[in-house]
Design a protein around this motif. Structure first.
Motif, PDB file in Angstrom:
ATOM      1  N   ASP A 113       0.803  -1.227   0.000  1.00  0.00           N
ATOM      2  CA  ASP A 113       0.000   0.000   0.000  1.00  0.00           C
ATOM      3  C   ASP A 113       0.836   1.277   0.000  1.00  0.00           C
ATOM      4  N   PHE A 114       2.122   1.151  -0.316  1.00  0.00           N
ATOM      5  CA  PHE A 114       2.997   2.319  -0.320  1.00  0.00           C
ATOM      6  C   PHE A 114       4.193   2.058  -1.224  1.00  0.00           C
ATOM      7  N   LEU A 188       7.270  15.775   5.290  1.00  0.00           N
ATOM      8  CA  LEU A 188       8.092  14.859   6.076  1.00  0.00           C
ATOM      9  C   LEU A 188       7.270  14.213   7.185  1.00  0.00           C
ATOM     10  N   ILE A 189       6.404  14.977   7.817  1.00  0.00           N
ATOM     11  CA  ILE A 189       5.579  14.451   8.900  1.00  0.00           C
ATOM     12  C   ILE A 189       4.461  13.570   8.351  1.00  0.00           C
ATOM     13  N   LYS A 190       3.928  13.941   7.192  1.00  0.00           N
ATOM     14  CA  LYS A 190       2.943  13.070   6.542  1.00  0.00           C
ATOM     15  C   LYS A 190       3.572  11.724   6.189  1.00  0.00           C
ATOM     16  N   LEU A 191       4.821  11.783   5.723  1.00  0.00           N
ATOM     17  CA  LEU A 191       5.561  10.555   5.432  1.00  0.00           C
ATOM     18  C   LEU A 191       5.777   9.761   6.721  1.00  0.00           C
ATOM     19  N   ASN A 192       6.182  10.439   7.771  1.00  0.00           N
ATOM     20  CA  ASN A 192       6.439   9.788   9.054  1.00  0.00           C
ATOM     21  C   ASN A 192       5.176   9.089   9.582  1.00  0.00           C
ATOM     22  N   ASN A 193       4.044   9.762   9.449  1.00  0.00           N
ATOM     23  CA  ASN A 193       2.774   9.170   9.909  1.00  0.00           C
ATOM     24  C   ASN A 193       2.417   7.931   9.098  1.00  0.00           C
ATOM     25  N   LEU A 195       4.509   5.927   7.470  1.00  0.00           N
ATOM     26  CA  LEU A 195       5.429   4.839   7.805  1.00  0.00           C
ATOM     27  C   LEU A 195       5.119   4.256   9.184  1.00  0.00           C
ATOM     28  N   ASN A 196       4.717   5.110  10.111  1.00  0.00           N
ATOM     29  CA  ASN A 196       4.327   4.626  11.443  1.00  0.00           C
ATOM     30  C   ASN A 196       3.153   3.654  11.347  1.00  0.00           C
ATOM     31  N   ASP A 197       2.183   3.985  10.491  1.00  0.00           N
ATOM     32  CA  ASP A 197       1.018   3.116  10.307  1.00  0.00           C
ATOM     33  C   ASP A 197       1.433   1.758   9.748  1.00  0.00           C
ATOM     34  N   ILE A 198       2.333   1.787   8.765  1.00  0.00           N
ATOM     35  CA  ILE A 198       2.795   0.540   8.141  1.00  0.00           C
ATOM     36  C   ILE A 198       3.558  -0.310   9.158  1.00  0.00           C
ATOM     37  N   ILE A 199       4.482   0.341   9.880  1.00  0.00           N
ATOM     38  CA  ILE A 199       5.299  -0.367  10.868  1.00  0.00           C
ATOM     39  C   ILE A 199       4.428  -0.962  11.973  1.00  0.00           C
ATOM     40  N   SER A 200       3.481  -0.176  12.482  1.00  0.00           N
ATOM     41  CA  SER A 200       2.597  -0.656  13.564  1.00  0.00           C
ATOM     42  C   SER A 200       1.806  -1.876  13.134  1.00  0.00           C
ATOM     43  N   GLU A 201       1.300  -1.835  11.905  1.00  0.00           N
ATOM     44  CA  GLU A 201       0.506  -2.954  11.392  1.00  0.00           C
ATOM     45  C   GLU A 201       1.361  -4.211  11.259  1.00  0.00           C
ATOM     46  N   LEU A 202       2.574  -4.056  10.759  1.00  0.00           N
ATOM     47  CA  LEU A 202       3.468  -5.201  10.599  1.00  0.00           C
ATOM     48  C   LEU A 202       3.928  -5.744  11.949  1.00  0.00           C
ATOM     49  N   GLU A 203       4.162  -4.842  12.900  1.00  0.00           N
ATOM     50  CA  GLU A 203       4.568  -5.278  14.247  1.00  0.00           C
ATOM     51  C   GLU A 203       3.443  -6.063  14.920  1.00  0.00           C
ATOM     52  N   LYS A 204       2.200  -5.600  14.743  1.00  0.00           N
ATOM     53  CA  LYS A 204       1.052  -6.302  15.323  1.00  0.00           C
ATOM     54  C   LYS A 204       0.947  -7.726  14.796  1.00  0.00           C
ATOM     55  N   LYS A 205       1.289  -7.889  13.528  1.00  0.00           N
ATOM     56  CA  LYS A 205       1.189  -9.204  12.888  1.00  0.00           C
ATOM     57  C   LYS A 205       2.471 -10.018  13.043  1.00  0.00           C
ATOM     58  N   ASN A 206       3.441  -9.467  13.801  1.00  0.00           N
ATOM     59  CA  ASN A 206       4.736 -10.142  14.018  1.00  0.00           C
ATOM     60  C   ASN A 206       5.428 -10.510  12.704  1.00  0.00           C
TER      61      ASN A 206
END
Length: 219
Positions: A113-114, A188-193, A195-206
């Motif tokens: 999605d990115f 930059l902050i829109k990008l950061n947000n 990437l945070n969403d992507i990382i959080s989702e992947l971390e949740k799914k291990n």
């Protein structure tokens, strides 16, 4: 004759002691070298530069606090994770992210999605020229905190490589920080947000699995 024997024994003993000291120093240097991790954002991005890939490199870390995590079986031995690093890139029209910390690398995960390359091309001017401003209370007063979290970015759009850094604290204070609205509207902050969403989702799914073969202090 006795004097000669004593002299010879003394020389041999001194030589033996010197050899032990030199061996100890060499061993110590070798151990110290092993304890210096190569998993740093700058070193990792240089490897992507060598492959001539466009990428977004992100390092997350905090200061002034204590990061408490119980050691897990999948963690590297004798290594304390101090920061998280993520590299996002596109290759042959597929996008990926790989996580690192100061201990080892993790597996590569495909994302759907990115597209990092597209985002860099579309927003390259804003990303290069815009900067997060400090937390400002009035015309001449700025504030900060002793314990905060930071984001370091190294971006390469295929033509230009550049770095961006900011303090998460500078994005807070909606009712007090004069730069709150401006800071949070930056690309930059829109990008950061995002990437945070992507990382959080992947971390949740291990989805991020540590590659223990790459632990820097493996013997």
């Amino acid at each position: 004759v006795m004097r000669d024997r004593c002299s010879t024994l003394m020389k041999t003993a001194i030589q033996f002691i010197l050899i032990l000291i030199l061996s100890s120093c060499a061993s110590k240097k070798s151990i110290e070298k092993k304890n210096i991790s190569e998993y740093k954002l700058e070193n990792i991005t240089e490897k992507f530069d060598a492959k001539k890939l466009s990428y977004i490199g992100l390092k997350k870390y905090c200061v002034g606090g204590v990061r408490i995590e119980m050691p897990k079986e999948k963690d590297c031995k004798n290594c304390y994770s101090e920061n998280d690093i993520y590299i996002f890139w596109t290759n042959e029209n597929k996008s990926y992210v790989q996580k690192f910390d100061n201990c080892s690398e993790f597996n590569i995960v495909e994302i759907f999605d990115f597209k990092p390359t597209d985002f860099l091309k579309t927003n390259t001017t804003e990303l290069q020229t815009e900067s997060v401003k400090r937390y400002q209370v009035d015309k001449e007063t700025y504030t900060s905190v002793s314990h905060s979290c930071f984001r370091n970015y190294i971006l390469n759009d295929g033509k230009i490589k550049y770095e961006k850094k900011f303090d998460i604290f500078d994005l807070t204070g909606e009712n007090e920080n004069l730069n709150f609205k401006t800071n949070n509207s930056l690309q930059l902050i829109k990008l950061n947000n995002k990437l945070n969403d992507i990382i959080s989702e992947l971390e949740k799914k291990n989805r991020f699995e540590r590659n223990k073969k790459t632990c820097y202090n493996n013997v």
